[in-house]
Design an enzyme around this catalytic site. Structure first.
Site, PDB file in Angstrom:
ATOM      1  N   ASN A   8       0.865  -1.188   0.000  1.00  0.00           N
ATOM      2  CA  ASN A   8       0.000   0.000   0.000  1.00  0.00           C
ATOM      3  C   ASN A   8       0.905   1.242   0.000  1.00  0.00           C
ATOM      4  O   ASN A   8       1.666   1.458   0.953  1.00  0.00           O
ATOM      5  CB  ASN A   8      -0.908  -0.022   1.240  1.00  0.00           C
ATOM      6  N   HIS A  11       1.065   6.349   1.535  1.00  0.00           N
ATOM      7  CA  HIS A  11       1.860   7.330   2.270  1.00  0.00           C
ATOM      8  C   HIS A  11       2.911   8.038   1.421  1.00  0.00           C
ATOM      9  O   HIS A  11       3.420   9.091   1.812  1.00  0.00           O
ATOM     10  CB  HIS A  11       2.507   6.692   3.505  1.00  0.00           C
ATOM     11  N   HIS A  44      -5.632   3.605  -1.661  1.00  0.00           N
ATOM     12  CA  HIS A  44      -6.967   3.909  -1.149  1.00  0.00           C
ATOM     13  C   HIS A  44      -7.369   5.278  -1.664  1.00  0.00           C
ATOM     14  O   HIS A  44      -6.759   6.281  -1.304  1.00  0.00           O
ATOM     15  CB  HIS A  44      -6.920   3.889   0.391  1.00  0.00           C
ATOM     16  N   ARG A  46      -9.612   7.957  -1.149  1.00  0.00           N
ATOM     17  CA  ARG A  46     -10.566   8.389  -0.118  1.00  0.00           C
ATOM     18  C   ARG A  46     -11.484   9.486  -0.650  1.00  0.00           C
ATOM     19  O   ARG A  46     -11.103  10.265  -1.520  1.00  0.00           O
ATOM     20  CB  ARG A  46      -9.799   8.929   1.105  1.00  0.00           C
ATOM     21  N   ARG A  50      -7.268  12.815   0.610  1.00  0.00           N
ATOM     22  CA  ARG A  50      -6.169  13.331   1.444  1.00  0.00           C
ATOM     23  C   ARG A  50      -4.791  12.849   0.971  1.00  0.00           C
ATOM     24  O   ARG A  50      -3.793  13.481   1.265  1.00  0.00           O
ATOM     25  CB  ARG A  50      -6.378  12.978   2.918  1.00  0.00           C
ATOM     26  N   GLU A  71      -8.622   0.459  -2.901  1.00  0.00           N
ATOM     27  CA  GLU A  71      -9.559   0.458  -1.770  1.00  0.00           C
ATOM     28  C   GLU A  71     -10.477   1.667  -1.914  1.00  0.00           C
ATOM     29  O   GLU A  71     -10.018   2.764  -2.248  1.00  0.00           O
ATOM     30  CB  GLU A  71      -8.806   0.587  -0.449  1.00  0.00           C
ATOM     31  N   THR A 102      -8.397   3.826   8.264  1.00  0.00           N
ATOM     32  CA  THR A 102      -9.602   2.996   8.304  1.00  0.00           C
ATOM     33  C   THR A 102      -9.764   2.377   9.689  1.00  0.00           C
ATOM     34  O   THR A 102      -8.832   1.786  10.222  1.00  0.00           O
ATOM     35  CB  THR A 102      -9.488   1.865   7.244  1.00  0.00           C
ATOM     36  N   GLU A 152     -10.967  -9.436   3.079  1.00  0.00           N
ATOM     37  CA  GLU A 152      -9.707  -9.040   3.702  1.00  0.00           C
ATOM     38  C   GLU A 152     -10.017  -8.888   5.186  1.00  0.00           C
ATOM     39  O   GLU A 152     -10.828  -8.035   5.577  1.00  0.00           O
ATOM     40  CB  GLU A 152      -9.187  -7.727   3.122  1.00  0.00           C
ATOM     41  N   HIS A 201      -3.876  -4.398   7.854  1.00  0.00           N
ATOM     42  CA  HIS A 201      -4.030  -3.233   8.716  1.00  0.00           C
ATOM     43  C   HIS A 201      -3.126  -3.339   9.944  1.00  0.00           C
ATOM     44  O   HIS A 201      -3.295  -4.223  10.769  1.00  0.00           O
ATOM     45  CB  HIS A 201      -5.479  -2.980   9.169  1.00  0.00           C
ATOM     46  N   GLY A 202      -2.159  -2.435   9.980  1.00  0.00           N
ATOM     47  CA  GLY A 202      -1.263  -2.365  11.135  1.00  0.00           C
ATOM     48  C   GLY A 202      -0.231  -3.482  11.198  1.00  0.00           C
ATOM     49  O   GLY A 202       0.403  -3.672  12.238  1.00  0.00           O
TER      50      GLY A 202
END
Ligand code: PXP
Length: 249
Positions: A8, A11, A44, A46, A50, A71, A102, A152, A201-202
């Protein structure tokens, strides 16, 4: 079979948008991830734009040769963008305007008709559909009923429980082990329904081990930890290290 890794790269766009400029290039990032051996690129889009912008999706569609997973929320606007740009896969996620990232999985049970409608439109256009859900039997059944090919499993809770070294001892260790079992049970259930199972996630270099041992999970989507590490060791190496960490089976 080892699990696939989709990186992903949101960032990279987060840094770019901090100055509303043209660098760092999301396209260069995608190419480096692929050259390092990533199986796919995840972004993603959004509602608040952002980080990733509409134009990024168009450019990535032209450049990504492995697998482009976008996403998005199950809204008319987002489904329209997917139908136009045709990513390989769409992952439906929940979205709320003030969240930092998320927060948990999509509640497919409570939003069944809306989700089913989005899944149908996407699948009719030949797009593979995954739904990001909590590791919960009812949600998995609803995702299957809505027509998704993949779930997922949200690992946010697991990530929280394994975040600090303090959590890795005593009661924290037991809670993390229980959450690992919850994810394993969910993965087995989803697979038994004929669904492909991803997780994310994480996840980090340190906590991926226990989950990569769950053979029903065949794909991981990981962003923050890889991009963070890339600041110090470079993106190619950061991706290679995560691929190695995902192979602990
Ligand atoms: N999977 C989903 C559905 C997500 O929304 C995110 C965060 O964008 C990730 C995976 C990756 O999470 P992280 O950046 O914490 O690795």
């Amino acid at each position: 079979m080892t699990a696939k890794l989709n990186v992903n790269i949101d960032h990279v766009a987060t840094i770019r948008e901090a100055r509303k400029t043209i660098e760092p290039s999301i396209i260069t990032a995608a190419v480096i991830c692929e050259q390092a051996g990533a199986n796919g690129i995840t972004v993603h889009l959004r509602g608040d734009r952002r980080h990733i912008q509409d134009r990024d999706i168009e450019l990535l569609r032209d450049v990504v040769t492995t697998y482009l997973n976008v996403e998005m929320a199950a809204t008319e606007e987002m489904v329209g963008i997917a139908l136009r740009t045709k990513p390989d896969a769409v992952s439906l996620v929940p979205e709320s305007p003030n969240e930092v990232t998320t927060e948990g999985g999509l509640n497919v049970v409570d939003n069944f008709e809306n989700v089913k409608d989005a899944v149908t439109k996407l699948r009719d256009a030949g797009i593979f559909v995954s739904i990001f859900i909590d590791p919960d039997t009812e949600q998995i059944n609803a995702a299957k009923g809505a027509g998704a090919q993949q779930v997922e499993l949200c690992t946010a809770e697991y990530a929280e429980l394994t975040l600090s070294s303090r959590a890795a001892h005593g009661e924290g260790e037991q809670k993390a082990a229980a959450e690992t079992e919850r994810i394993r049970t969910a993965a087995i259930h989803a697979k038994s329904l004929g669904m492909i199972v991803a997780a994310g996630h994480g996840l980090t270099y340190r906590n991926i081990g226990a989950l990569s041992a769950i053979t029903e999970i065949t794909e991981f989507n990981i962003g923050h930890n890889i991009i963070s590490r890339s600041v110090f060791v470079g993106l190619n190496q950061a991706v290679r290290e995560m691929i190695e960490a995902c192979q602990n089976r």
